[in-house]
Design a protein around this motif. Structure first.
Motif, PDB file in Angstrom:
ATOM      1  N   SER A   1       0.832  -1.196   0.000  1.00 23.86           N
ATOM      2  CA  SER A   1       0.000   0.000   0.000  1.00 23.86           C
ATOM      3  C   SER A   1       0.870   1.249   0.000  1.00 23.86           C
ATOM      4  CB  SER A   1      -0.925   0.035   1.222  1.00 23.86           C
ATOM      5  OG  SER A   1      -0.194   0.308   2.413  1.00 23.86           O
ATOM      6  N   LEU A   2       0.346   2.302  -0.618  1.00 21.80           N
ATOM      7  CA  LEU A   2       0.928   3.632  -0.534  1.00 21.80           C
ATOM      8  C   LEU A   2       0.165   4.401   0.538  1.00 21.80           C
ATOM      9  CD1 LEU A   2       1.273   4.501  -4.335  1.00 21.80           C
ATOM     10  CD2 LEU A   2       3.052   3.649  -2.792  1.00 21.80           C
ATOM     11  N   ASP A   3       0.897   5.043   1.449  1.00 25.07           N
ATOM     12  CA  ASP A   3       0.276   5.674   2.613  1.00 25.07           C
ATOM     13  C   ASP A   3       0.485   7.184   2.594  1.00 25.07           C
ATOM     14  OD1 ASP A   3      -0.186   3.007   3.537  1.00 25.07           O
ATOM     15  OD2 ASP A   3       1.882   2.983   4.288  1.00 25.07           O
ATOM     16  N   LEU A   4      -0.571   7.913   2.930  1.00 28.27           N
ATOM     17  CA  LEU A   4      -0.503   9.372   3.032  1.00 28.27           C
ATOM     18  C   LEU A   4      -1.377   9.798   4.199  1.00 28.27           C
ATOM     19  CD1 LEU A   4       0.491  12.059   1.768  1.00 28.27           C
ATOM     20  CD2 LEU A   4      -1.642  12.085   0.452  1.00 28.27           C
ATOM     21  N   GLY A   5      -0.834  10.696   5.044  1.00 34.12           N
ATOM     22  CA  GLY A   5      -1.620  11.095   6.204  1.00 34.12           C
ATOM     23  C   GLY A   5      -1.139  12.371   6.853  1.00 34.12           C
ATOM     24  N   PHE A   6      -1.922  12.831   7.809  1.00 36.31           N
ATOM     25  CA  PHE A   6      -1.626  14.010   8.616  1.00 36.31           C
ATOM     26  C   PHE A   6      -1.288  13.550  10.026  1.00 36.31           C
ATOM     27  CE2 PHE A   6      -3.076  17.145  11.712  1.00 36.31           C
ATOM     28  CZ  PHE A   6      -2.380  18.271  11.303  1.00 36.31           C
ATOM     29  N   GLN A   7      -0.214  14.098  10.606  1.00 35.16           N
ATOM     30  CA  GLN A   7       0.224  13.676  11.933  1.00 35.16           C
ATOM     31  C   GLN A   7       0.433  14.870  12.850  1.00 35.16           C
ATOM     32  OE1 GLN A   7       4.016  11.585  12.232  1.00 35.16           O
ATOM     33  NE2 GLN A   7       3.232  10.356  13.909  1.00 35.16           N
ATOM     34  N   TYR A   8       0.066  14.686  14.109  1.00 35.39           N
ATOM     35  CA  TYR A   8       0.282  15.703  15.138  1.00 35.39           C
ATOM     36  C   TYR A   8       1.083  15.082  16.277  1.00 35.39           C
ATOM     37  CZ  TYR A   8      -0.672  18.526  19.275  1.00 35.39           C
ATOM     38  OH  TYR A   8      -0.543  19.260  20.428  1.00 35.39           O
ATOM     39  N   SER A   9       2.089  15.812  16.743  1.00 38.09           N
ATOM     40  CA  SER A   9       2.912  15.351  17.865  1.00 38.09           C
ATOM     41  C   SER A   9       3.002  16.451  18.914  1.00 38.09           C
ATOM     42  CB  SER A   9       4.329  14.981  17.402  1.00 38.09           C
ATOM     43  OG  SER A   9       4.305  13.919  16.488  1.00 38.09           O
ATOM     44  N   ARG A  10       2.858  16.064  20.160  1.00 39.54           N
ATOM     45  CA  ARG A  10       3.040  16.979  21.284  1.00 39.54           C
ATOM     46  C   ARG A  10       4.153  16.406  22.141  1.00 39.54           C
ATOM     47  NH1 ARG A  10       0.223  21.046  23.910  1.00 39.54           N
ATOM     48  NH2 ARG A  10       0.515  21.170  26.173  1.00 39.54           N
ATOM     49  N   ASN A  11       5.269  17.129  22.212  1.00 44.27           N
ATOM     50  CA  ASN A  11       6.473  16.614  22.862  1.00 44.27           C
ATOM     51  C   ASN A  11       6.838  17.478  24.055  1.00 44.27           C
ATOM     52  OD1 ASN A  11       6.698  14.796  20.605  1.00 44.27           O
ATOM     53  ND2 ASN A  11       7.584  16.486  19.445  1.00 44.27           N
ATOM     54  N   LYS A  12       6.924  16.856  25.234  1.00 43.11           N
ATOM     55  CA  LYS A  12       7.348  17.545  26.465  1.00 43.11           C
ATOM     56  C   LYS A  12       8.758  17.089  26.790  1.00 43.11           C
ATOM     57  CE  LYS A  12       6.802  20.076  30.175  1.00 43.11           C
ATOM     58  NZ  LYS A  12       8.205  20.012  30.634  1.00 43.11           N
ATOM     59  N   LEU A  13       9.743  17.974  26.540  1.00 42.67           N
ATOM     60  CA  LEU A  13      11.148  17.596  26.613  1.00 42.67           C
ATOM     61  C   LEU A  13      11.884  18.429  27.650  1.00 42.67           C
ATOM     62  CD1 LEU A  13      11.753  17.544  22.747  1.00 42.67           C
ATOM     63  CD2 LEU A  13      10.981  15.653  24.198  1.00 42.67           C
ATOM     64  N   ASN A  14      12.806  17.790  28.361  1.00 43.15           N
ATOM     65  CA  ASN A  14      13.659  18.465  29.348  1.00 43.15           C
ATOM     66  C   ASN A  14      15.110  18.422  28.879  1.00 43.15           C
ATOM     67  OD1 ASN A  14      11.527  18.972  31.286  1.00 43.15           O
ATOM     68  ND2 ASN A  14      11.591  16.769  31.736  1.00 43.15           N
ATOM     69  N   ASP A  15      15.851  19.502  29.174  1.00 39.74           N
ATOM     70  CA  ASP A  15      17.251  19.585  28.778  1.00 39.74           C
ATOM     71  C   ASP A  15      18.114  18.846  29.792  1.00 39.74           C
ATOM     72  OD1 ASP A  15      19.774  20.231  27.893  1.00 39.74           O
ATOM     73  OD2 ASP A  15      19.308  22.330  27.510  1.00 39.74           O
ATOM     74  N   LYS A  16      18.824  17.816  29.338  1.00 41.89           N
ATOM     75  CA  LYS A  16      19.673  17.036  30.228  1.00 41.89           C
ATOM     76  C   LYS A  16      20.907  17.797  30.681  1.00 41.89           C
ATOM     77  CE  LYS A  16      18.363  12.410  28.732  1.00 41.89           C
ATOM     78  NZ  LYS A  16      18.861  11.072  28.287  1.00 41.89           N
ATOM     79  N   THR A  17      21.287  18.848  29.943  1.00 43.63           N
ATOM     80  CA  THR A  17      22.463  19.634  30.304  1.00 43.63           C
ATOM     81  C   THR A  17      22.121  20.807  31.215  1.00 43.63           C
ATOM     82  OG1 THR A  17      22.293  21.068  28.353  1.00 43.63           O
ATOM     83  CG2 THR A  17      23.548  19.025  28.122  1.00 43.63           C
ATOM     84  N   ASN A  18      20.843  21.133  31.330  1.00 43.29           N
ATOM     85  CA  ASN A  18      20.401  22.244  32.171  1.00 43.29           C
ATOM     86  C   ASN A  18      18.983  21.949  32.627  1.00 43.29           C
ATOM     87  OD1 ASN A  18      19.590  24.655  33.356  1.00 43.29           O
ATOM     88  ND2 ASN A  18      20.557  25.941  31.807  1.00 43.29           N
TER      89      ASN A  18
END
Length: 214
Positions: free
Chosen positions: A177-194
């Motif tokens: 199959s050929l796939d096409l779509g819309f994606q949403y990402s919500r990322n909560k990230l912390n800085d490991k250096t600070n």
């Protein structure tokens, strides 16, 4: 070898002897890649200006495997990796007459592993709408040779990644199959250096790819 590759291509695109789409017990493998290269010389006649020469190399790779636990419902795990590299000439030399150019090199790397589920709506025909949701882990790291920090690290963010999407899959046959779509990402990230720095991302995108079912 040529006969072997020809047999694989024939199987993927012309095999219709078994039903291997979205039934319980089937597997799905998907993947994609993207590569961008840029080489530029902004002003070849002026050797002492900033950004005289620029070079960038960008590529991304993603791959996933899924298993249909029931008809039309697939449990997946997807891994992705992105690399962004840039190199800029800052000056021709550190002092007049010095012909050794000074460069700034910057490398950004992003990777993520996301387990998810995808539901295919049981409609007739080759076109099947689907929705997906997943929770995983993401890491972003940037290095720059002009920074005096340990390993020249500018930042190293990591944390939880929530994903949702909707799309359509067009089945060329019963295996591909050929796939096409819309994606949403919500990322909560912390800085490991600070530990005082964090980042909340809301990412929207259109994705395309190819999937093989067996």
């Amino acid at each position: 070898m040529k006969r072997f590759l020809s047999a694989i291509i024939f199987f993927l695109f012309f095999n219709n002897t078994s039903y291997a789409q979205t039934q319980k017990g089937n597997f799905a493998i998907s993947g994609g890649t993207n590569i961008n290269l840029l080489f530029s010389n902004l002003d070849p006649n002026t050797n002492d200006i900033v950004d005289n020469k620029v070079e960038t190399q960008d590529y991304s790779i993603n791959a996933g495997i899924g298993y249909f636990v029931i008809d039309n419902l697939c449990v997946n795990i997807t891994a992705s990796y992105e690399n962004n590299y840039s190199k800029k000439q800052l000056y021709l030399g550190a002092y007049p007459g010095d012909n050794n150019p000074i460069y700034e090199e910057d490398i950004q790397k992003t990777w993520a592993v996301v387990p998810s589920i995808t539901y295919f709506f049981p409609v007739e025909g080759k076109l099947k709408p689907n929705i997906s949701a997943g929770v995983g882990y993401m890491s972003l790291k940037e290095r720059n040779n002009q920074y005096s920090t340990a390993e020249n690290i500018v930042y190293h963010y990591a944390g939880l990644s929530l994903n949702g999407g909707a799309g359509v899959s067009y089945f060329l046959n019963r295996s591909v199959s050929l796939d096409l779509g819309f994606q949403y990402s919500r990322n909560k990230l912390n800085d490991k250096t600070n530990e005082r720095r964090s980042q909340l991302q809301n990412v929207y995108g259109v994705i395309g790819g190819l999937s093989v079912y067996f």
